[in-house]
Design a protein around this motif. Structure first.
Motif, PDB file in Angstrom:
ATOM      1  N   ALA A  96       0.668  -1.157   0.008  1.00 46.87           N
ATOM      2  CA  ALA A  96       0.142   0.025   0.167  1.00 46.87           C
ATOM      3  C   ALA A  96       0.828   1.322   0.112  1.00 46.87           C
ATOM      4  O   ALA A  96       0.691   2.116  -0.631  1.00 46.87           O
ATOM      5  N   ALA A  97       2.006   1.250   0.808  1.00 43.48           N
ATOM      6  CA  ALA A  97       3.088   2.447   0.786  1.00 43.48           C
ATOM      7  C   ALA A  97       3.468   2.658  -0.593  1.00 43.48           C
ATOM      8  O   ALA A  97       3.652   3.688  -1.023  1.00 43.48           O
ATOM      9  N   VAL A  98       4.047   1.800  -1.067  1.00 42.24           N
ATOM     10  CA  VAL A  98       4.606   1.705  -2.368  1.00 42.24           C
ATOM     11  C   VAL A  98       3.793   2.227  -3.355  1.00 42.24           C
ATOM     12  O   VAL A  98       4.118   3.287  -4.403  1.00 42.24           O
ATOM     13  N   ALA A  99       2.187   1.925  -3.576  1.00 42.16           N
ATOM     14  CA  ALA A  99       1.697   2.357  -4.511  1.00 42.16           C
ATOM     15  C   ALA A  99       1.199   3.804  -4.323  1.00 42.16           C
ATOM     16  O   ALA A  99       0.977   4.561  -5.198  1.00 42.16           O
ATOM     17  N   LEU A 100       1.285   4.369  -3.077  1.00 38.92           N
ATOM     18  CA  LEU A 100       1.081   5.737  -2.784  1.00 38.92           C
ATOM     19  C   LEU A 100       2.154   6.599  -3.209  1.00 38.92           C
ATOM     20  O   LEU A 100       2.051   7.930  -3.152  1.00 38.92           O
ATOM     21  N   THR A 101       3.379   6.181  -3.238  1.00 35.72           N
ATOM     22  CA  THR A 101       4.525   6.684  -3.139  1.00 35.72           C
ATOM     23  C   THR A 101       4.777   7.886  -4.261  1.00 35.72           C
ATOM     24  O   THR A 101       4.872   8.943  -4.304  1.00 35.72           O
ATOM     25  N   PRO A 102       4.162   7.387  -5.739  1.00 36.85           N
ATOM     26  CA  PRO A 102       4.479   8.412  -6.689  1.00 36.85           C
ATOM     27  C   PRO A 102       3.573   9.627  -6.465  1.00 36.85           C
ATOM     28  O   PRO A 102       4.012  10.827  -6.679  1.00 36.85           O
ATOM     29  N   ALA A 103       2.379   9.583  -6.029  1.00 41.48           N
ATOM     30  CA  ALA A 103       1.472  10.806  -5.736  1.00 41.48           C
ATOM     31  C   ALA A 103       1.915  11.753  -4.707  1.00 41.48           C
ATOM     32  O   ALA A 103       1.857  12.754  -4.617  1.00 41.48           O
ATOM     33  N   VAL A 104       2.445  10.873  -3.430  1.00 37.35           N
ATOM     34  CA  VAL A 104       2.885  11.660  -2.349  1.00 37.35           C
ATOM     35  C   VAL A 104       4.272  12.410  -2.613  1.00 37.35           C
ATOM     36  O   VAL A 104       3.994  13.625  -2.457  1.00 37.35           O
ATOM     37  N   VAL A 105       5.126  11.582  -3.552  1.00 38.53           N
ATOM     38  CA  VAL A 105       6.500  12.637  -3.770  1.00 38.53           C
ATOM     39  C   VAL A 105       6.270  13.775  -4.569  1.00 38.53           C
ATOM     40  O   VAL A 105       6.652  14.848  -4.544  1.00 38.53           O
ATOM     41  N   ARG A 106       5.316  13.546  -5.702  1.00 40.92           N
ATOM     42  CA  ARG A 106       5.057  14.508  -6.537  1.00 40.92           C
ATOM     43  C   ARG A 106       4.135  15.844  -5.993  1.00 40.92           C
ATOM     44  O   ARG A 106       4.601  16.753  -6.291  1.00 40.92           O
ATOM     45  N   ALA A 107       3.190  15.219  -5.150  1.00 42.82           N
ATOM     46  CA  ALA A 107       2.721  16.671  -4.374  1.00 42.82           C
ATOM     47  C   ALA A 107       3.523  17.296  -3.638  1.00 42.82           C
ATOM     48  O   ALA A 107       3.549  18.666  -3.612  1.00 42.82           O
ATOM     49  N   ALA A 108       4.345  16.683  -2.847  1.00 45.38           N
ATOM     50  CA  ALA A 108       5.240  17.285  -2.061  1.00 45.38           C
ATOM     51  C   ALA A 108       6.109  17.996  -2.621  1.00 45.38           C
ATOM     52  O   ALA A 108       6.866  19.378  -2.566  1.00 45.38           O
ATOM     53  N   GLY A 109       6.942  17.572  -4.122  1.00 43.36           N
ATOM     54  CA  GLY A 109       7.838  18.282  -4.929  1.00 43.36           C
ATOM     55  C   GLY A 109       7.249  19.584  -5.508  1.00 43.36           C
ATOM     56  O   GLY A 109       7.964  20.393  -5.680  1.00 43.36           O
ATOM     57  N   SER A 110       6.067  19.521  -5.811  1.00 44.70           N
ATOM     58  CA  SER A 110       5.333  20.567  -6.628  1.00 44.70           C
ATOM     59  C   SER A 110       4.841  21.619  -5.484  1.00 44.70           C
ATOM     60  O   SER A 110       4.713  22.690  -5.813  1.00 44.70           O
ATOM     61  N   SER A 111       4.946  21.374  -4.106  1.00 49.33           N
ATOM     62  CA  SER A 111       4.665  22.454  -3.322  1.00 49.33           C
ATOM     63  C   SER A 111       5.884  23.436  -3.167  1.00 49.33           C
ATOM     64  O   SER A 111       5.518  24.495  -2.594  1.00 49.33           O
ATOM     65  N   GLY A 112       6.949  22.963  -3.536  1.00 54.46           N
ATOM     66  CA  GLY A 112       8.048  23.859  -3.564  1.00 54.46           C
ATOM     67  C   GLY A 112       8.529  24.214  -2.130  1.00 54.46           C
ATOM     68  O   GLY A 112       9.495  24.720  -1.916  1.00 54.46           O
TER      69      GLY A 112
END
Length: 511
Positions: free
Chosen positions: A92-108
């Motif tokens: 479950a954690a692995v599947a959520l990783t792309p969305a979590v990292v991209r959201a955090a990265g785009s936050s600046g």
């Protein structure tokens, strides 16, 4: 051996093959997560030695934590009760990783990004690493075979890590989007967790439905998460952005940075100042509109080869571009094939250093250095040995012109100029006045360095810079020597490019 600490029937339900499969698979999954994490972070942190060090260090910490905690837990709780949850939660954690990292990265927010990335690696990495000591506990039923069991499973885990590394690096990344790799791995882990629960505990799995729901949620959220790509190549997250001000204008964005500007209708249009500077060097070094034999280290959007083809008909440009995905983007989205394809441009998918070595001595009138990996020139293209290969490939009147990027104290740029001066008889640097030590200090950015074994008309270069409205100046002679100072010459034995570089002041800029 005293078996009082082992759970009753500890080996039931997990034979040697099942144990080997669990250890192999979980170890492979850890390396898949580690390598893909590098791809997820590259658009926001760059593909640098520091990024690699961060991810590898966090992954090793996760492995250490998981191995220690998994071993401790195996002594306290029957491993048959814990293996399936570890696999399911990690899936479950692995599947959520792309969305979590991209959201955090785009936050600046850099702190949020590092925290999200660390958590996304540590949680599945630790849980998956805990599987090996748990499985080992189940297989340890006889003191006489303890060494055999531990050694065998340790070896199988190492082989699994190798398999995960090879599969990801040579197969998955080149064929499957990063988000697809992680969501797919999440599905595999959740399904495996359900099977393990059935086989080890002989009952219907509990919690698998929830873990599966999280995986489905991850798959649905990924397309909505910011930071998507038109193409995920072997090395980059690549996008092509249309220019609202020019009908034919296209910007090639690699890992969040603007790498090339191409006008599909007018190849003579040069948007970026450093490309206009390259044009000024070319015209000053080889006046007129006669054809040239050119070699390009790095392709990107092929802006400069297109310009040469349009401005100097008959020019033959050979390009070494290491990323086949970027070449595909050039062909499919940037007009490299079909009626708009430039004449005389040949692209080889290869490492630039190897491409240099294959050039015939004295065969090139012009060599252009414009290869970048993340925020820097790949270190092996910056050294005295690499520059010597450039010099060998140039004709007696040939010129090397290279695009550099640095900020702050410009320590890398100074070292690279010192390296070029160690090989070539004549060197000059083109850039913003503040970056050249003239007037208030600049913020850094692009510099173009030219090197040759004969004098180039630098006054003509300066005129070309003014005519192309770059605002740049030329630095040479004693003034350049003072600017370089005591910078070290870069060699194959010592080229700390990533350490010398100052990072970009902000993400999303042009390179």
């Amino acid at each position: 051996m005293d078996d009082s600490s082992a759970p009753p029937g500890a080996s039931a339900g997990v034979g040697p093959r099942g144990a080997a499969a669990l250890v192999f698979g979980s170890s492979a999954a850890v390396l898949v997560v580690e390598l893909v994490a590098l791809r997820l972070l590259a658009p926001y942190l760059g593909l640098t030695l520091e990024t690699n060090t961060l991810v590898i260090g966090v992954a090793l910490a996760a492995i250490a934590i998981g191995s220690w905690a998994g071993g401790r837990l195996a002594d306290l709780v029957d491993p048959r009760r814990t293996i399936a949850p570890a696999l399911g939660i990690s899936g479950a954690a692995v599947a959520l990783t792309p969305a979590v990292v991209r959201a955090a990265g785009s936050s600046g927010d850099g702190t949020l990004l590092v925290l999200a990335a660390t958590t996304s690696i540590v949680v599945p990495g630790a849980l998956l690493s805990a599987v090996t000591p748990m499985v080992t506990k189940l297989r340890l039923t006889d003191l006489a075979t303890t060494g055999t069991v531990v050694g065998r499973l340790s070896g199988i885990g190492t082989v699994g890590s190798i398999a995960g590394t090879v599969l990801t690096g040579f197969v998955l990344v080149s064929r499957v989007p990063v988000s697809g790799i992680l969501v797919g791995l999440g599905v595999v882990l959740v399904v495996t967790a359900a099977l393990v629960e059935v086989l080890l505990r002989r009952r219907r799995p509990r919690g698998a439905g929830l873990a599966g729901l999280v995986v489905v949620l991850g798959a649905l959220v990924v397309p909505l998460a910011p930071g998507g790509c038109d193409a995920e190549t072997t090395y980059h997250c690549a996008s092509v952005v249309e220019d609202d001000e020019r009908d034919g204008g296209r910007v090639l964005v690699l890992d969040g940075l603007q790498h090339s500007y191409v006008d599909l209708e007018d190849p003579t249009y040069l948007r970026f100042a450093y490309v206009r500077a390259l044009a000024a060097v070319t015209d000053a070094a080889h006046p007129g509109d006669g054809p040239l034999d050119a070699y390009h280290l790095g392709g990107g959007g092929l802006t400069f080869p297109r310009w040469l083809a349009a401005e100097r008909p008959g020019t033959r440009s050979l390009v070494s571009e290491i990323d086949p995905g970027v070449v595909r983007v050039d062909r499919e989205l940037l007009g490299l094939r079909g009626e708009g394809a430039p004449d005389g441009v040949a692209v080889r998918v290869e490492d630039g250093r190897l491409g240099l070595g294959r050039l015939e001595p004295g065969s090139r009138d012009l060599v252009v250095g414009d290869a970048f990996g993340g925020v820097s020139v790949p270190w092996h293209l910056t050294t005295r040995e690499a520059v010597s290969d450039v010099r060998r490939a140039l004709a007696p009147d040939g010129v090397y012109a290279a695009n550099l990027i640095d900020h702050g104290a410009l320590a890398f740029a100074r070292a690279e100029v010192a390296t070029l001066a160690d090989v070539f008889a004549h060197v000059a640097v083109l850039g913003e006045p503040g970056d050249l030590g003239r007037g208030p200090a600049g913020d850094g950015g692009n510099l173009v360095v030219l090197a040759a074994d004969r004098e180039v008309d630098l006054d003509a270069v300066a005129v070309g810079l003014d005519e192309r409205d770059t605002g740049w100046e030329v630095l040479a002679g004693a003034e350049l020597d003072a600017w370089v100072g005591d910078a070290d010459v870069l060699t194959d034995d010592h080229a700390p490019v990533d350490q010398l570089l100052q990072p970009y002041p902000s993400a999303g800029g042009s390179r």
